[in-house]
Design an enzyme around this catalytic site. Structure first.
Site, mmCIF file in Angstrom:
data_model
loop_
_atom_site.group_PDB
_atom_site.id
_atom_site.type_symbol
_atom_site.label_atom_id
_atom_site.label_comp_id
_atom_site.label_asym_id
_atom_site.label_seq_id
_atom_site.Cartn_x
_atom_site.Cartn_y
_atom_site.Cartn_z
ATOM 1 N N ARG A 1 -13.569 -7.694 1.086
ATOM 2 C CA ARG A 1 -12.681 -7.464 2.236
ATOM 3 C C ARG A 1 -12.121 -6.027 2.191
ATOM 4 O O ARG A 1 -11.673 -5.547 1.173
ATOM 5 C CB ARG A 1 -11.537 -8.473 2.199
ATOM 6 C CG ARG A 1 -10.491 -8.289 3.316
ATOM 7 C CD ARG A 1 -9.338 -7.432 2.863
ATOM 8 N NE ARG A 1 -8.267 -7.368 3.850
ATOM 9 C CZ ARG A 1 -7.235 -6.516 3.784
ATOM 10 N NH1 ARG A 1 -7.144 -5.666 2.783
ATOM 11 N NH2 ARG A 1 -6.319 -6.502 4.709
ATOM 12 N N VAL A 2 -12.176 -5.374 3.336
ATOM 13 C CA VAL A 2 -11.594 -4.040 3.446
ATOM 14 C C VAL A 2 -10.558 -4.081 4.573
ATOM 15 O O VAL A 2 -10.835 -4.650 5.635
ATOM 16 C CB VAL A 2 -12.675 -2.982 3.759
ATOM 17 C CG1 VAL A 2 -12.047 -1.607 3.972
ATOM 18 C CG2 VAL A 2 -13.702 -2.930 2.638
ATOM 19 N N GLY A 3 -9.400 -3.515 4.330
ATOM 20 C CA GLY A 3 -8.345 -3.484 5.354
ATOM 21 C C GLY A 3 -8.314 -2.152 6.079
ATOM 22 O O GLY A 3 -9.300 -1.404 6.116
ATOM 23 N N ASP A 4 -7.157 -1.852 6.623
ATOM 24 C CA ASP A 4 -6.987 -0.621 7.411
ATOM 25 C C ASP A 4 -6.911 0.638 6.559
ATOM 26 O O ASP A 4 -7.164 1.744 7.048
ATOM 27 C CB ASP A 4 -5.674 -0.707 8.198
ATOM 28 C CG ASP A 4 -4.481 -0.807 7.223
ATOM 29 O OD1 ASP A 4 -4.469 -1.767 6.418
ATOM 30 O OD2 ASP A 4 -3.612 0.083 7.233
ATOM 31 N N THR B 1 1.149 0.635 6.804
ATOM 32 C CA THR B 1 1.083 -0.344 5.718
ATOM 33 C C THR B 1 1.454 -1.702 6.296
ATOM 34 O O THR B 1 2.167 -1.785 7.284
ATOM 35 C CB THR B 1 2.019 0.032 4.555
ATOM 36 O OG1 THR B 1 1.900 -0.968 3.535
ATOM 37 C CG2 THR B 1 3.471 0.117 4.984
ATOM 38 N N GLY B 2 0.925 -2.747 5.668
ATOM 39 C CA GLY B 2 1.168 -4.099 6.166
ATOM 40 C C GLY B 2 -0.135 -4.851 6.237
ATOM 41 O O GLY B 2 -1.033 -4.609 5.422
ATOM 42 N N THR C 1 0.829 -1.207 0.000
ATOM 43 C CA THR C 1 0.000 0.000 0.000
ATOM 44 C C THR C 1 0.861 1.253 0.000
ATOM 45 O O THR C 1 1.904 1.290 0.650
ATOM 46 C CB THR C 1 -0.848 0.022 1.294
ATOM 47 O OG1 THR C 1 -1.787 -1.023 1.201
ATOM 48 C CG2 THR C 1 -1.539 1.350 1.522
ATOM 49 N N GLY D 1 -3.546 -5.449 7.027
ATOM 50 C CA GLY D 1 -4.598 -4.511 7.400
ATOM 51 C C GLY D 1 -5.392 -4.926 8.624
ATOM 52 O O GLY D 1 -5.800 -4.080 9.427
HETATM 53 N N1 ASP Z 1 -2.689 -2.517 4.662
HETATM 54 C C1 ASP Z 1 -3.129 -2.959 3.364
HETATM 55 C C2 ASP Z 1 -4.347 -3.813 3.520
HETATM 56 O O1 ASP Z 1 -4.378 -4.619 4.419
HETATM 57 C C3 ASP Z 1 -2.084 -3.700 2.629
HETATM 58 C C4 ASP Z 1 -0.747 -3.007 2.571
HETATM 59 O O2 ASP Z 1 -0.420 -2.213 3.405
HETATM 60 O O3 ASP Z 1 0.004 -3.217 1.659
HETATM 61 O O4 ASP Z 1 -5.231 -3.719 2.717
#
Ligand code: ASP
Length: 289
Positions: free
Chosen positions: A179-182, A202-203, A151, A205
């Site tokens: 699906r929705v992340g952070d 980032t990482g 991200t 989510g």
């Molecule tokens: N944080 C993002 C998610 O989980 C992925 C990412 O940071 O690359 O959607």
């Protein structure tokens, strides 16, 4: 005190902070600079975790998430699970500026984008299609996908102490549809408050959201910590409360209203790019001790 931009990952961080910094020199508009930095990466199909050419969900469709926050007044705008529209960071900015809401989702976010003049298009590049086909043939690649997220999040700071945070992603590759992340979550993937500073993440989510890493880092700065101390503390809380978060890289980075910046991660492997008064540098961030 310095004008600072910080963004994420080895390949995407530099084009993002460089474009942000150039845009800032042209317009002296911090919000626009952060948006421009993300647009640059969203529209480039070489980058697989954001915008055009991002890796799709398990159905083979890109579902994009983005958000932006203005530290001056805590205004924020976000979109999630948007298909067939780029740049979604600009749709998020429209949500912030043209509505009284914070987030629009899915097909209705797309409908809103169309009403603002965005044109629907396929988000697949040759590369994203090829990668999807390979994944369909060998789903073990799903594990590798955790390493292919990347991200792009950016925080910006200008004198005398104004901050912005913004974020754009196609999320985890091969995710379940819906699906929705952070990343589009205010406080999860990004947060900005001129009274303290701005932070982004980032990482994984699910982990970042659970621990509200961006909000936590900003609150630690509000309590008087430097940006580095705030990031270290936020990640330390996450890895001690849930040691499994050390299995993948989840990172938070921040800039304080004074202009110092910092970053911390659950595991080795995160790279931050900075632009400090137009000078670009990258930093490898070690995992939490
Ligand atoms: N944080 C993002 C998610 O989980 C992925 C990412 O940071 O690359 O959607």
């Amino acid at each position: 005190m310095p004008t600072v931009f910080v963004s994420t990952w080895p390949d995407t961080g530099l084009p993002c902070v460089r474009r942000a910094s150039e845009s800032y020199s042209e317009n002296q508009d911090l919000l626009r600079a952060c948006e421009d930095g993300l647009i640059e990466v969203e529209m480039d199909p070489r980058f697989q975790a954001i915008g055009y050419g991002g890796l799709p969900n398990s159905d083979g469709e890109q579902e994009l998430d983005a958000g932006i926050m203005d530290g001056r007044n805590l205004e924020a705008g976000a979109v999630c699970s948007v298909r067939n529209i780029v740049p979604v960071i600009s749709v998020a900015r429209h949500v912030m500026q043209d509505t009284t809401h914070v987030m629009l989702a899915g097909d209705q976010a797309m409908r809103f984008a169309l009403s603002k003049g965005f044109k629907p298009r396929s988000l697949h590049s040759r590369n994203s299609l090829e990668k999807y086909e390979n994944w369909r043939k060998d789903k073990h690649e799903a594990e590798v996908a955790h390493l292919v997220h990347d991200t792009v999040t950016i925080v910006g700071r200008e004198d005398p102490g104004h901050v912005v945070a913004a974020c754009s992603t196609s999320g985890l590759a091969w995710k379940l549809p819906g699906r929705v992340g952070d990343s589009p979550i205010v406080g999860g993937g990004f947060y900005a408050d001129d009274e303290a500073g701005a932070a982004g993440a980032t990482g994984v989510g699910e982990d970042i959201w659970r621990f509200m890493l961006s909000f936590r880092a900003v609150e630690f700065m509000r309590a008087g910590m430097t940006a580095q101390e705030a990031c270290d503390r936020a990640v330390a809380m996450m890895v001690s409360r849930k040691p499994k978060t050390r299995e993948h890289v989840s990172a938070v980075f921040a800039v304080s209203k004074a202009g110092d910046w910092g970053a911390a991660a659950s595991k080795d492997g995160f790279v931050a790019w900075t632009s400090v008064d137009g000078k670009y540098e990258s930093y490898e961030i070690r995992g939490a001790p």
